[in-house]
Design an enzyme around this catalytic site. Structure first.
Site: not given
Ligand code: BGC
Length: 700
Positions: A228
């Protein structure tokens, strides 16, 4: 020409260590479009790779796309075929915006009723979740775009999501939290995103037993595992644990620049704005280069074998190849967005759940309506990484105004419910309208034949809702309107369960979740009965204190740990053994038609045949549900589990027979020492309209 495995091996041999390292951590997208970006290696013809959020549509800056309803609304259709259609549409739109991977679907189980991201997830039930995970991944990838089911695994709350350690049994992981991911992998998902949290003592980005042993070895996942964003916590542990790609690989400042955002940071490093403290939900964004030079160094010192880095790169190249990037197939997507508008609208309509109806719905043509509520002039959606610019928007009021033949009075009654926005979607500052007054809304309602009150919650990534109540004075608005108009219809636009204390004082209640860009069109179609109200609850609605996560230990946890002590008893499985009746059971949803259940017979050990009749004088859509129970299970297991479901359109007076496939998961158990074993029969299959309304039974 696509590559054969030997050609990928050949490329790996030709890549220098530095070039390999360049392929396993992100950089800033020079075009400022993508959420995640890999530059490729030009010398060897290795193309760039662009990754874009997210589950509700494609977010590529400056390129609006179809905003689909919340994932929970999709699940409420109980129709995975609609999931596949949405996936195809998002895949096409991603391609047309030069994006190669979509960061979705979100397949975490809904464990905590007020988790801030429930709108991005499907359900409290693993069989329902798995069905949508599978269909969505199939749809997205049919368009040669990589799907990225997330967040692997046990990211079931936003409070302290980047630090909390989840204490969960192997059995609950296997039976509840992993099946959605397994289904996505079985559908061929090219990538899986790890969660921020740690599980049983090990952060997911370096959790060897779940990433390498379960996902890659046991399930045979041959795609790449991506962290993530800012969720990588180490170099050696993560690389050896099985993580293949660090994202975003750039600093927070660089990331915000890509998105054209102003970074608002206070001295403690708290980001976004002064009014909202999101820090409890944000990861540490200071170290973002774990898989850059430190990884090269770890290879040189022998702490990470070079074969591991080769494997990371192989996994990424294989996916690039699968979607045709080596053939130069990029951005050729033929995006037929008008079709997608109707897909989005029909998901929103089909996912709308009729919770109560004294007969006021469907509305008679020509009726005079007052439409009131703080958000009726906008569409309602959630905050965080799935925020995006919608191609077009039909507000709640606009859709009703367009469809109605009688007079429509619109009064907001209350100021807009404050929403948190990561990406500047909120246009509060530009709202020059005078503050709405509750009295005006009540007065409008008193003069109309029907009052439609639209209420909402406010949910976002990085923060859980404080409770299950509607924010502000919305309960009061409903009560005051209901007191002056006996035909009050309440429309709830929420991210998950909410408490509805006035539900017996109003004529009808609809749950329409976050309906996406076609908000008003979809709602009007259901209100006027142009389509049947056919959504069913993918989560149990109850009072907050009655869910199994109502103690600090179980949510949000104490001392850095959260304990999943309810084990397998998530959602309706808990309410099946609790003394408390839920407000609305899992699977609940009324219809404008009337269904009579005639018979059920077993076709074989994994299929039942059910005959139902639509006894009403209009067509309707029923969702036939099958729950399995075994007398031989002890108290440590749920008394029954959803095993299958079929949505079916039935004409007035028509009798139809449907076959329901029953999933193995409902007939099996996981045990630490034995692994998976079959439960002992005999099994009873309950054929039901919801977990609270069984109509027929058959023994297998
Ligand atoms: C989220 C993800 C997301 C990523 C990119 C993170 O804060 O948990 O779900 O894909 O950011 O934006």
């Amino acid at each position: 020409m696509s590559l054969v495995p030997e050609e990928i091996e050949q490329l790996i041999e030709e890549l220098t260590l530095e070039e390999k390292i360049q392929l396993v951590h992100g950089e800033a997208d020079p075009e400022g479009l993508a959420t995640g970006y890999l530059s490729g290696v030009e010398r060897l013809g290795i193309p760039e790779l662009r990754l874009a959020d997210g589950p509700l549509g494609v977010r590529a800056r400056g390129h609006p796309a179809t905003l689909f309803p919340a994932s929970i609304a999709l699940a409420a259709t109980f129709d995975p075929n609609l999931g596949r259609k949405q996936g195809v549409a998002m895949g096409r739109e991603a391609k047309a915006r030069k994006q190669d991977a979509l960061l979705g679907p979100g397949v975490n189980l809904i464990r905590v009723p007020h988790c801030g991201r429930n709108f991005e997830y499907y359900s409290e039930d693993p069989v329902l979740t798995a069905a949508f995970a599978h269909s969505m991944v199939t749809g997205i990838q049919s368009e040669d775009v990589i799907a990225t089911p997330k967040h692997y695994v046990a990211n079931n709350q936003e409070t302290n999501r980047a630090s909390v350690d989840v204490d969960v049994s192997e059995r609950a992981l296997r039976e509840c939290y992993l099946p959605g991911f397994k289904a996505a992998v079985d559908a061929g998902a090219g990538s899986v995103m790890t969660a921020y949290n740690s599980v049983n003592g090990s952060f997911m980005s370096e959790n060897r037993s779940l990433v390498t042993d379960v996902l890659k070895s046991e399930w045979g996942f041959d795609g790449y595992v991506v962290s993530d964003w800012f969720g990588t916590v180490s170099t050696v542990g993560s690389a050896n644990g099985g993580l293949d790609l660090e994202m975003p690989g750039i600093t927070r400042e660089e990331m915000w620049e890509v998105f054209g955002l102003e970074l608002d940071v206070d001295e403690e490093g708290t980001v976004f704005d002064e009014t909202e403290d999101m820090s409890a939900g944000m990861p540490d964004m200071s170290n973002t280069k774990w898989f850059a030079e430190p990884l090269a160094e770890a290879v040189r010192t022998g702490e990470v074998p070079e074969e591991r880095v080769d494997d990371m790169v192989t996994r990424i190249l294989r996916q690039m190849d699968r979607i045709g990037l080596f053939e130069g197939d990029r951005g050729e997507g033929n995006s037929t967005e008008n079709d997608h508008r109707s897909v989005s609208e029909s998901i929103a309509a089909r996912g709308t759940v009729l919770l109560e109806n004294d007969g006021v719905l469907p509305l008679a043509d020509g009726v005079d309506i007052a439409v009131v509520g703080p958000g009726v002039r906008e569409i309602t959606t959630g905050g965080g990484s799935s925020e995006m610019d919608a191609l077009y928007e039909v507000s709640t009021a606009e859709g009703i105004e367009d469809r109605a033949n009688g007079d429509v009075l619109v009064e907001r009654g209350l100021p807009k419910v404050e929403q948190v926005s990561f990406f500047g979607r909120d246009e509060d500052d530009t709202d020059q309208r005078p503050d709405p007054r509750l009295e005006d809304a009540v007065e409008a309602a008193a003069t109309a034949e029907v009052a439609v009150v639209v209420v909402q919650d406010a949910a976002t990534e990085a923060r859980d809702r404080e409770n299950l109540r509607l924010p502000g004075r919305q309960d009061q608005l409903v009560e005051e309107v209901a007191a002056v108009n006996e035909n009050t219809v309440v429309v709830v636009q929420s991210s998950g369960p909410v408490e509805l204390p006035w539900r017996s004082e109003v004529a009808a209640v609809l749950e329409s979740w976050y309906p996406g860009q076609s908000d008003g069109d979809a709602l009007a179609a259901v209100l006027f009965g142009d389509v049947d109200a056919s959504g069913r609850l993918p989560v149990t609605f109850a009072n907050e204190r009655d869910y199994p996560t109502s103690t600090e230990e179980t949510f949000p946890g104490a001392g850095g740990e959260v304990h999943y002590t309810e084990d397998l008893f998530v959602g309706y499985k808990h309410f099946d053994v609790s003394d408390v009746e839920p407000t609305y059971p899992f699977g609940h949803g009324l219809s404008y038609a009337e269904f009579s259940y005639h018979s059920v017979e077993a076709v074989d050990e994994r299929q039942v045949r059910v005959t139902i009749e639509n006894t009403a004088d209009r067509e309707g859509r029923e969702v036939v549900q099958a729950y399995v129970s075994s007398e031989s299970v002890g108290e440590d297991r749920p008394v029954r589990e959803l095993a299958g479901f079929v949505p079916v359109d039935v004409q007035a007076g028509e009798i139809v027979t449907v076959d329901i496939d029953l999933e193995d998961l409902a007939f099996a158990q996981y045990d630490d020492s034995e692994g998976w074993t079959d439960l002992e029969g005999p099994f009873t299959v309950e054929i039901a309209r919801s977990a609270g309304d069984t109509r027929l039974e058959v023994t297998l």
